[in-house]
Design a protein around this motif. Structure first.
Motif, PDB file in Angstrom:
ATOM      1  N   SER A 268       0.836  -1.193   0.000  1.00  0.00           N
ATOM      2  CA  SER A 268       0.000   0.000   0.000  1.00  0.00           C
ATOM      3  C   SER A 268       0.875   1.248   0.000  1.00  0.00           C
ATOM      4  O   SER A 268       2.034   1.219   0.437  1.00  0.00           O
ATOM      5  CB  SER A 268      -0.902   0.022   1.239  1.00  0.00           C
ATOM      6  OG  SER A 268      -0.128   0.243   2.412  1.00  0.00           O
ATOM      7  N   ALA A 269       0.328   2.356  -0.492  1.00  0.00           N
ATOM      8  CA  ALA A 269       1.058   3.626  -0.505  1.00  0.00           C
ATOM      9  C   ALA A 269       1.454   4.032   0.915  1.00  0.00           C
ATOM     10  O   ALA A 269       2.554   4.558   1.143  1.00  0.00           O
ATOM     11  CB  ALA A 269       0.217   4.715  -1.162  1.00  0.00           C
ATOM     12  N   ARG A 270       0.561   3.775   1.870  1.00  0.00           N
ATOM     13  CA  ARG A 270       0.862   4.137   3.261  1.00  0.00           C
ATOM     14  C   ARG A 270       2.048   3.334   3.787  1.00  0.00           C
ATOM     15  O   ARG A 270       2.923   3.866   4.467  1.00  0.00           O
ATOM     16  CB  ARG A 270      -0.375   3.891   4.123  1.00  0.00           C
ATOM     17  CG  ARG A 270      -0.168   4.222   5.600  1.00  0.00           C
ATOM     18  CD  ARG A 270      -1.438   4.033   6.403  1.00  0.00           C
ATOM     19  NE  ARG A 270      -2.473   4.979   6.001  1.00  0.00           N
ATOM     20  CZ  ARG A 270      -3.673   5.034   6.557  1.00  0.00           C
ATOM     21  NH1 ARG A 270      -3.993   4.173   7.523  1.00  0.00           N
ATOM     22  NH2 ARG A 270      -4.562   5.918   6.159  1.00  0.00           N
ATOM     23  N   HIS A 271       2.087   2.028   3.435  1.00  0.00           N
ATOM     24  CA  HIS A 271       3.188   1.175   3.889  1.00  0.00           C
ATOM     25  C   HIS A 271       4.510   1.621   3.261  1.00  0.00           C
ATOM     26  O   HIS A 271       5.556   1.667   3.924  1.00  0.00           O
ATOM     27  CB  HIS A 271       2.896  -0.283   3.540  1.00  0.00           C
ATOM     28  CG  HIS A 271       3.818  -1.252   4.216  1.00  0.00           C
ATOM     29  ND1 HIS A 271       3.721  -2.612   4.059  1.00  0.00           N
ATOM     30  CD2 HIS A 271       4.867  -1.055   5.047  1.00  0.00           C
ATOM     31  CE1 HIS A 271       4.668  -3.206   4.766  1.00  0.00           C
ATOM     32  NE2 HIS A 271       5.372  -2.285   5.370  1.00  0.00           N
ATOM     33  N   VAL A 272       4.474   1.967   1.985  1.00  0.00           N
ATOM     34  CA  VAL A 272       5.682   2.422   1.293  1.00  0.00           C
ATOM     35  C   VAL A 272       6.196   3.721   1.926  1.00  0.00           C
ATOM     36  O   VAL A 272       7.398   3.891   2.151  1.00  0.00           O
ATOM     37  CB  VAL A 272       5.414   2.624  -0.214  1.00  0.00           C
ATOM     38  CG1 VAL A 272       6.585   3.331  -0.885  1.00  0.00           C
ATOM     39  CG2 VAL A 272       5.149   1.276  -0.876  1.00  0.00           C
ATOM     40  N   THR A 273       5.277   4.632   2.207  1.00  0.00           N
ATOM     41  CA  THR A 273       5.677   5.889   2.850  1.00  0.00           C
ATOM     42  C   THR A 273       6.322   5.626   4.204  1.00  0.00           C
ATOM     43  O   THR A 273       7.340   6.239   4.548  1.00  0.00           O
ATOM     44  CB  THR A 273       4.451   6.806   3.023  1.00  0.00           C
ATOM     45  OG1 THR A 273       3.904   7.101   1.739  1.00  0.00           O
ATOM     46  CG2 THR A 273       4.832   8.094   3.732  1.00  0.00           C
ATOM     47  N   ARG A 274       5.753   4.698   4.958  1.00  0.00           N
ATOM     48  CA  ARG A 274       6.304   4.364   6.267  1.00  0.00           C
ATOM     49  C   ARG A 274       7.699   3.752   6.123  1.00  0.00           C
ATOM     50  O   ARG A 274       8.605   4.076   6.894  1.00  0.00           O
ATOM     51  CB  ARG A 274       5.364   3.408   6.995  1.00  0.00           C
ATOM     52  CG  ARG A 274       5.792   3.104   8.426  1.00  0.00           C
ATOM     53  CD  ARG A 274       4.667   2.523   9.268  1.00  0.00           C
ATOM     54  NE  ARG A 274       4.060   1.354   8.654  1.00  0.00           N
ATOM     55  CZ  ARG A 274       2.821   1.316   8.157  1.00  0.00           C
ATOM     56  NH1 ARG A 274       2.052   2.387   8.189  1.00  0.00           N
ATOM     57  NH2 ARG A 274       2.339   0.199   7.619  1.00  0.00           N
ATOM     58  N   LEU A 275       7.893   2.881   5.121  1.00  0.00           N
ATOM     59  CA  LEU A 275       9.205   2.275   4.893  1.00  0.00           C
ATOM     60  C   LEU A 275      10.268   3.333   4.570  1.00  0.00           C
ATOM     61  O   LEU A 275      11.374   3.302   5.109  1.00  0.00           O
ATOM     62  CB  LEU A 275       9.130   1.269   3.738  1.00  0.00           C
ATOM     63  CG  LEU A 275       8.648  -0.145   4.055  1.00  0.00           C
ATOM     64  CD1 LEU A 275       8.592  -0.971   2.771  1.00  0.00           C
ATOM     65  CD2 LEU A 275       9.568  -0.806   5.076  1.00  0.00           C
ATOM     66  N   PHE A 276       9.934   4.246   3.682  1.00  0.00           N
ATOM     67  CA  PHE A 276      10.883   5.294   3.314  1.00  0.00           C
ATOM     68  C   PHE A 276      11.253   6.133   4.534  1.00  0.00           C
ATOM     69  O   PHE A 276      12.434   6.430   4.764  1.00  0.00           O
ATOM     70  CB  PHE A 276      10.305   6.187   2.212  1.00  0.00           C
ATOM     71  CG  PHE A 276      10.676   5.747   0.821  1.00  0.00           C
ATOM     72  CD1 PHE A 276      11.715   6.357   0.143  1.00  0.00           C
ATOM     73  CD2 PHE A 276       9.981   4.722   0.183  1.00  0.00           C
ATOM     74  CE1 PHE A 276      12.060   5.960  -1.144  1.00  0.00           C
ATOM     75  CE2 PHE A 276      10.316   4.314  -1.103  1.00  0.00           C
ATOM     76  CZ  PHE A 276      11.358   4.933  -1.770  1.00  0.00           C
TER      77      PHE A 276
END
Length: 318
Positions: free
Chosen positions: A244-252
């Protein structure tokens, strides 16, 4: 009254951190036709100082010398290898002694690290060489580091960024002391900017295209760097990773302390810098190759990242 300028040079000093400011003050003397500034190089103990280039300086005085009555400015020059001096308590005490006695004190380049270690920069606005700015912020969180500034004047404190910015700082002090016209004459004689455009990050290679974080993040970074011309965004990155976009943002944010949008813009600007440096392409073509939808968006990204326009940046290499 004669203004006494003293620059401390530790062993392994960057020569231009010392000679650059001295030449600016010396030229001001020439322009005024009299000795406005008395210039002295200071050593720690041994008056013979070997610089990082191997060139040797003969100091006029050492840190243990009596404090002069008319000390106007005390500056600490930088060096590529300052770590051995950071924990030298006697050195830090002497730096404090001279700094407190001077009308103005400060640093050139990484010399700010010594001032910070001595506790002289707490709750002050400062700058230093871009390559050590992050380390200074981490090691001395009570110091307000402005990594992009060429130089900063904060009360009696003066700090300059990297190497040649010592000339900018000295020229600014000449303008403070002797007025704009004299400073303009000095700049013209030394063939230097009176006010340099942009900040020091336009010269930095920090943030260049690189892979960081866990393997899944490196995979998407590699994919983006091989196709920067495409209209990547957090949604396309998420689709590529199957997250998900939210998960990707959190990873970055967790792995590299940047949002996907911030990382994307940084990499696009860095690639645009490379294309501007080599020449041969119009700015419109560069914008398209780097994934910017228009020249105006490229321009705004440059101003955000480097505080200069693409055209101003390109002029350095033409």
């Amino acid at each position: 009254m004669l203004k006494h300028i003293v620059i401390l040079a530790v062993p392994g000093v960057q020569l231009l951190d010392v000679s650059g400011p001295l030449d600016v003050f010396a030229e001001a003397n020439q322009q005024r036709g009299r000795e406005v500034y008395k210039l002295s190089v200071m050593a720690m103990t041994d008056p013979i100082i070997t610089s990082s280039s191997g060139t040797r300086l003969l100091a006029d005085l050492t840190l243990a010398a009596p404090l002069p009555a008319n000390l106007d400015t005390f500056l600490v020059a930088g060096a590529p290898a300052l770590t051995p001096f950071i924990h030298d308590e006697m050195l830090k005490e002497q730096i404090c002694r001279w700094s407190h006695h001077a009308q103005r004190f400060g640093s050139v380049c990484s010399g700010a690290m010594l001032l910070a270690a001595a506790g002289l920069l707490d709750n002050r606005r400062v700058t230093t060489h871009w390559s050590v700015a992050e380390k200074m912020s981490l090691d001395y969180p009570q110091v307000f580091v402005e990594a992009d500034a060429i130089f900063i004047a904060d009360g009696e404190l003066r700090t300059a960024a990297g190497v040649t910015s010592g000339l900018d700082l000295a020229l600014n002090m000449v303008e403070e002391d002797l007025g704009r016209e004299t400073a303009l004459d000095v700049a013209a004689q030394l063939v230097m900017f009176f006010k340099r455009p942009g900040g020091q990050l336009q010269f930095s290679r920090h943030g260049q295209a690189s892979l960081s974080g866990r393997s899944a993040l490196q995979d998407v970074q590699r994919w983006v760097l091989n196709s920067l011309e495409k209209p990547h965004n957090v949604q396309s990155l998420a689709m590529h990773m199957g997250l998900s976009a939210r998960h990707v943002t959190r990873l970055f944010n967790q792995e590299i302390n940047q949002s996907p949008a911030q990382w994307l813009e940084q990499q696009r600007v860095f690639h645009a810098r490379q294309l501007l440096e080599t020449g041969g392409l119009a700015i419109k073509q560069i914008a398209a190759q780097c994934g910017f939808s228009s020249v105006d968006i490229l321009r705004r990204a440059f101003l955000r990242q480097l505080n200069v326009t693409p055209s101003q940046y390109q002029k350095q290499f033409s």
